[in-house]
Design an enzyme around this catalytic site. Structure first.
Site, PDB file in Angstrom:
ATOM      1  N   LYS A  70     -41.539   1.495  15.988  1.00  0.00           N
ATOM      2  CA  LYS A  70     -41.806   0.597  17.109  1.00  0.00           C
ATOM      3  C   LYS A  70     -43.150   0.951  17.736  1.00  0.00           C
ATOM      4  O   LYS A  70     -43.496   2.132  17.880  1.00  0.00           O
ATOM      5  CB  LYS A  70     -40.679   0.734  18.138  1.00  0.00           C
ATOM      6  CG  LYS A  70     -40.825  -0.131  19.382  1.00  0.00           C
ATOM      7  CD  LYS A  70     -39.647   0.118  20.320  1.00  0.00           C
ATOM      8  CE  LYS A  70     -39.804  -0.613  21.632  1.00  0.00           C
ATOM      9  NZ  LYS A  70     -38.650  -0.355  22.546  1.00  0.00           N
ATOM     10  N   SER A 147     -36.420  -3.894  24.569  1.00  0.00           N
ATOM     11  CA  SER A 147     -37.775  -4.063  24.070  1.00  0.00           C
ATOM     12  C   SER A 147     -37.913  -3.742  22.579  1.00  0.00           C
ATOM     13  O   SER A 147     -38.985  -3.891  22.020  1.00  0.00           O
ATOM     14  CB  SER A 147     -38.726  -3.171  24.867  1.00  0.00           C
ATOM     15  OG  SER A 147     -38.416  -1.798  24.712  1.00  0.00           O
ATOM     16  N   SER A 171     -33.143  -0.887  25.947  1.00  0.00           N
ATOM     17  CA  SER A 171     -34.016  -1.433  24.917  1.00  0.00           C
ATOM     18  C   SER A 171     -33.617  -1.127  23.481  1.00  0.00           C
ATOM     19  O   SER A 171     -34.170  -1.715  22.554  1.00  0.00           O
ATOM     20  CB  SER A 171     -35.456  -0.945  25.135  1.00  0.00           C
ATOM     21  OG  SER A 171     -35.996  -1.532  26.287  1.00  0.00           O
TER      22      SER A 171
END
Length: 476
Positions: A70, A147, A171
């Site tokens: 990520k 996220s 997230s």
């Protein structure tokens, strides 16, 4: 190995095939790249693929298994980091690995790309102005969560079996719910954040992965858990490997079930139904299940979230601008980010002290709650995953408080466990139309073993892998 064959394996299964030399790492990576080429044009989950995988240990437990990182918090030497923001776009390349990246390499993961994130991770969807929206593989008009939405969409659609993710307010767990995955937020201090961070987001943030199976969560946790040099925490280590523990049923547990937290609006019936189904299943498995809701001050949770998030965003934005040797340009961030940065810049030291005191009050209340039960089962979000555009981080009509209220109203059940630092795990236990609905299991500090043991039982009792998303690499 063709793409359809590749997508049938989880990370543990792929590692076994590679170790037995029934397939080579090169063949597996080629299948992963082909999967990405097939589905990512429809998803926008990836922001970069590398011409060759990052160096990794051939002796690791997951040697040769394709992997994605990520684009937030974690750093890999020589790889750009943009955090979903125009403020950083194309301007920063990491000079060294973060400790977690070193452990991913040591575990043998063949990292070949980066996944999308909203700007600075402060959203429950992944729709950054910088890269555009990431779409849900089950229904591309809906959010993949945030996220870690890019990571979750990539795993759900069959690009990789497991991917790096992190969690400061839900997230990992929100995208896991939205995309039908397993998502564990470990205890504060269980996984390393150094050397760049001691306590990301004032201790709210934690690093790990999203996965398709419980055994992959357990195996990756075995590979990366434990403090790094200079870490502020050194919590108790497991006596046995998590991979071994999930084969052993837990003792009879006292389990609380709640579908509405203090201060939150009513929960969607599909989310409630998923929790009730898990509760019935746990009763059938011999556990004691009772309705019970934690008693804490909802205002303390919301006020501390506002202060901790906005102060961290302000410090991050100013720090990034300073490191790049240029003044902060508010036009290079999205409207709600800009409002949060301005709010954070106006805070005083006493405001932060007050937020930390509120964080302590809520944590003590949850500690007392877990003194009377072993697990808490809740929804993940107050409603199933939302349409794209619902959580617009570039909405200039919202101030910092308005943005925080909108985000945390949606993810009403996740941020509590970031504040307390206690572990929580999401399983894909329900549906709402064509969309998955997750259920959250939360536990006392350090009780990842119990979470994983119960999750493994539920994975057998409520198998979730039979149906594939609309957008999936195996579909050709």
């Amino acid at each position: 190995m063709n793409v359809a064959e590749y997508t049938r394996y989880d990370a543990t299964g792929l590692a076994e095939e590679i170790l037995a030399r029934r397939v080579s790492p090169a063949e597996v990576l080629a299948a992963a790249r082909a999967a990405a080429d097939r589905v990512d044009p429809h998803l926008n989950a990836l922001i970069e693929t590398f011409p060759r995988p990052l160096e990794y240990s051939a002796d690791g437990a997951f040697a040769g298994v394709p992997f994605l990182i990520k684009d937030l918090i974690l750093h890999a030497a020589g790889v750009r980091n943009e955090s979903g923001s125009r403020l950083l776009a194309g301007r920063y390349v990491a000079q060294a690995d973060s400790e977690l990246m070193t452990r991913f390499r040591r575990a043998g993961f063949a990292t070949f790309g980066r996944t999308a994130t909203p700007e600075f991770g402060f959203n429950a969807t992944t729709e950054a102005v910088l890269k555009g929206p990431t779409r849900n593989p089950w229904n591309p008009g809906f959010s993949a969560g945030g996220s870690s939405g890019g990571a979750a969409a990539a795993v759900a659609a069959g690009i990789v079996p497991v991917a790096h993710a992190n969690d400061g307010g839900g997230s990992i767990r929100i995208p896991a719910s939205a995309c039908g995955l397993v998502g564990l937020k470990p205890s504060r201090g269980r996984t390393p954040a150094g050397p760049d961070f001691g306590m990301p987001l004032h201790g709210l943030g934690i690093e790990f992965v999203v996965a398709r199976t419980v055994r992959d969560c357990a195996g990756v946790l075995d590979a990366v858990e434990g403090p790094d040099c200079g870490a502020p925490f050194n919590i108790e280590r497991p006596g046995l490997r998590y991979s071994n523990l999930i084969g052993t049923p837990p003792r009879r547990l006292r389990i609380a079930l709640s579908t509405r937290f203090p201060g939150s609006a009513p929960t969607d019936p599909d989310c409630v139904a998923a929790v009730q189904k898990v509760g019935r299943t746990l009763e059938q498995l011999g556990h004691i299940v009772e309705l019970a809701t934690p008693d804490y001050h909802a205002d303390s949770l919301s006020e501390s979230n506002l202060t901790l998030w906005t102060s961290f965003l302000a410090a991050s934005a100013m720090g990034i601008a300073g490191a790049l040797g240029r003044p902060f340009d508010p036009d290079e961030v999205e409207a709600c980010t800009r409002a949060c940065i301005a709010h954070g810049m106006a805070l005083k030291a006493l405001d932060l002290e007050r937020a930390l005191a509120q964080m302590n009050d809520v944590s003590r209340a949850i500690g007392r709650f877990f003194g009377a039960c072993d697990l808490l089962v809740t929804p993940v979000t107050r409603m199933p995953t939302v349409p794209l555009g619902y959580l617009d981080q570039n909405d200039d009509t919202l101030d910092a408080r308005g943005w925080c209220n909108k985000v945390f109203d949606y993810c009403a059940f996740t941020s509590l466990f970031n504040l307390t630092g206690t572990p929580a795990l999401v399983l894909p236990a329900g549906k709402s139309g064509d969309l998955p609905v997750g259920v959250q299991l939360a536990a006392p500090m350090g009780a990842e073993a119990t979470l994983l043991q119960v999750a493994a039982l539920l994975e057998q009792a409520l198998p979730w892998g039979q149906t594939l998303p609309l957008i999936h690499a195996s579909r050709g």
